[in-house]
Scaffold this motif. Structure first.
Motif, PDB file in Angstrom:
ATOM      1  N   VAL A 185       0.847  -1.185   0.000  1.00  0.00           N
ATOM      2  CA  VAL A 185       0.000   0.000   0.000  1.00  0.00           C
ATOM      3  C   VAL A 185       0.886   1.240   0.000  1.00  0.00           C
ATOM      4  O   VAL A 185       1.925   1.271   0.676  1.00  0.00           O
ATOM      5  N   GLU A 186       0.515   2.225  -0.796  1.00  0.00           N
ATOM      6  CA  GLU A 186       1.277   3.469  -0.875  1.00  0.00           C
ATOM      7  C   GLU A 186       0.880   4.363   0.308  1.00  0.00           C
ATOM      8  O   GLU A 186      -0.139   5.045   0.261  1.00  0.00           O
ATOM      9  N   LEU A 187       1.690   4.364   1.340  1.00  0.00           N
ATOM     10  CA  LEU A 187       1.334   5.060   2.575  1.00  0.00           C
ATOM     11  C   LEU A 187       1.107   6.547   2.347  1.00  0.00           C
ATOM     12  O   LEU A 187       0.149   7.125   2.876  1.00  0.00           O
ATOM     13  N   ASP A 188       1.980   7.195   1.573  1.00  0.00           N
ATOM     14  CA  ASP A 188       1.844   8.635   1.360  1.00  0.00           C
ATOM     15  C   ASP A 188       0.570   8.980   0.594  1.00  0.00           C
ATOM     16  O   ASP A 188      -0.059  10.008   0.836  1.00  0.00           O
ATOM     17  N   ARG A 189       0.192   8.118  -0.338  1.00  0.00           N
ATOM     18  CA  ARG A 189      -0.989   8.385  -1.159  1.00  0.00           C
ATOM     19  C   ARG A 189      -2.269   8.361  -0.340  1.00  0.00           C
ATOM     20  O   ARG A 189      -3.224   9.074  -0.633  1.00  0.00           O
ATOM     21  N   PHE A 190      -2.301   7.541   0.702  1.00  0.00           N
ATOM     22  CA  PHE A 190      -3.515   7.397   1.491  1.00  0.00           C
ATOM     23  C   PHE A 190      -3.450   8.138   2.821  1.00  0.00           C
ATOM     24  O   PHE A 190      -4.430   8.144   3.570  1.00  0.00           O
ATOM     25  N   GLY A 191      -2.323   8.754   3.121  1.00  0.00           N
ATOM     26  CA  GLY A 191      -2.191   9.456   4.383  1.00  0.00           C
ATOM     27  C   GLY A 191      -2.990  10.745   4.420  1.00  0.00           C
ATOM     28  O   GLY A 191      -3.556  11.185   3.416  1.00  0.00           O
ATOM     29  N   PRO A 192      -3.036  11.385   5.582  1.00  0.00           N
ATOM     30  CA  PRO A 192      -3.774  12.645   5.741  1.00  0.00           C
ATOM     31  C   PRO A 192      -3.248  13.724   4.799  1.00  0.00           C
ATOM     32  O   PRO A 192      -2.064  13.765   4.474  1.00  0.00           O
ATOM     33  N   SER A 193      -4.157  14.615   4.361  1.00  0.00           N
ATOM     34  CA  SER A 193      -3.746  15.695   3.453  1.00  0.00           C
ATOM     35  C   SER A 193      -4.383  17.026   3.825  1.00  0.00           C
ATOM     36  O   SER A 193      -4.710  17.834   2.963  1.00  0.00           O
ATOM     37  N   GLY A 194      -4.564  17.241   5.119  1.00  0.00           N
ATOM     38  CA  GLY A 194      -5.106  18.530   5.553  1.00  0.00           C
ATOM     39  C   GLY A 194      -6.619  18.575   5.498  1.00  0.00           C
ATOM     40  O   GLY A 194      -7.304  17.563   5.634  1.00  0.00           O
TER      41      GLY A 194
END
Length: 390
Positions: A185-194
């Protein structure tokens, strides 16, 4: 390092084989690109019946249409057998990586009789498992025991399958049996974004900021078991008027579930179909749910956990590899409508609990990152491409 390699044989060919291109497009593009970066010429063979072939071709993979059918009983697979044999008789591949039961069985046999290079098989969840029907054990386990002799390396993605492969199929850990934590899983792609976007899914559906969103990302198929979820939601939604159920996915059972929601007047269920903005949908959700009858290692749960969501899932192989009951979500028994409704209700009513379980899930899922899986697969590919790498 073993995993760091570069192909030295000019244009060494690798073939990815699956029943349908949708499987390859959904799960294997990063691994195709990894092998391209190492100097391989990557090919793919699958049925185009369900679409997404263009996504595979878009990264420079040469595609060969083979008319596989998902059912092992379909006569279409006789034609697929003949066409795949013709392909393998005219091309030699240094490595063939097979996926999905029908394509994997036929591909492994034909790879051996046509003198191909190494054959890797990733089992994305054996069809025989604890609690599976006896017929599955008789058909699929027998087929896998037969195909084991044509398999140079077996990759499994959950602990139960690892045990079955070792005890029943005769594979040996570290020699020809490898555990890899899913497809990554692409952690950055699914992480919080504000802050949520002005035109996100909540805006699209006209939801209020205080509304609770429960999301299920899953194919509309028998295995994903949406009937259990709708039964629990019918009970739950009558007690809580500020909650919404979002269903992301398509499939043959989509019309059935739409008719059921309409006929039974189940409130606040939103069918979104196929979406390319799943990461943003998860960011705007509060809870993730998956009610599968069986799993290999569900990426939809991994993505939800990467987005920091608490999860509710059925207590089946694969899902329990990811979710520790009470720590990053809840596991419920198959068929337990009341238990599923109660688990969802606990999360709907308790924001602090949602946040605590979500943080724990986000922490655990780092072990299932795409970066880690790519490194492990690089080492496996290096082992089985040993004759053409430096």
């Amino acid at each position: 390092m073993l995993g760091e390699f570069q192909v030295t044989e000019p244009k060494a060919k690798v073939l990815f084989l699956a029943t349908v291109y949708t499987h390859l497009a959904a799960f294997h593009l990063p691994f195709m690109q990894l092998l391209q970066d190492k100097g391989c010429e990557v090919h793919a063979a699958a049925s185009p019946a369900e679409g997404r072939k263009e996504e595979v071709e878009a990264i420079g993979v040469r595609c060969w249409d083979i008319p596989f059918a998902r059912s092992p009983y379909s006569p279409k697979n006789l034609k697929a057998f003949r066409e795949l044999r013709r392909l393998l008789e005219t091309h030699r591949f240094a490595l063939i990586h097979v996926h999905t039961p029908v394509a994997a069985f036929l591909g492994r046999y034909l790879a051996k009789v046509t003198g191909q290079g190494s054959v890797l098989y990733t089992a994305h969840g054996f069809h025989f498992y604890q609690g599976a029907p006896l017929r599955n054990w008789l058909i699929y386990c027998t087929a896998e025991r037969l195909a084991a002799r044509w398999t140079d390396g077996l990759i499994v993605i959950n602990r139960e399958d690892f045990d079955i492969a070792r005890r029943i199929l005769g594979f040996k850990s570290g020699k020809n049996l490898f555990y890899v934590p899913g497809v990554g899983v692409e952690l950055d792609r699914f992480g919080p974004s504000g802050s949520p976007p002005e035109k996100g899914i909540r805006s699209e559906l006209g939801l209020a900021p205080e509304d609770i969103v429960v999301t299920c990302v899953a194919e509309m198929s028998r295995d994903k078991n949406h009937g259990l979820l709708l039964a629990a939601w019918k009970e739950l939604a009558s007690r809580h008027t500020n909650c919404h159920l979002i269903l992301v996915g398509t499939g043959e059972l989509l019309p059935r579930w739409k008719k059921r929601v309409e006929a039974e007047h189940i409130p606040r269920v939103h069918f979104l179909g196929y979406r390319r903005d799943v990461p943003q949908i998860l960011r705007e959700s509060d809870v993730a749910v998956l009610t599968s009858r069986r799993e290999g290692l569900p990426r939809s749960l991994m993505e939800a956990m990467a987005a920091g969501l608490p999860v509710v899932a059925t207590d089946v192989r694969g899902s329990r590899d990811l979710v520790e009951h009470g720590r990053m979500g809840f596991l419920v028994k198959l068929g337990d409508v009341e238990g599923l409704a109660d688990a969802l209700e606990r999360l709907i009513k308790d924001r602090e609990l949602r946040e605590a379980l979500g943080r724990a899930g986000r922490k655990k899922i780092t072990a299932f990152s795409l970066d880690r899986v790519l490194k492990e697969m690089e080492a496996i590919y290096a082992r089985f491409l040993s004759g053409v790498v430096g």
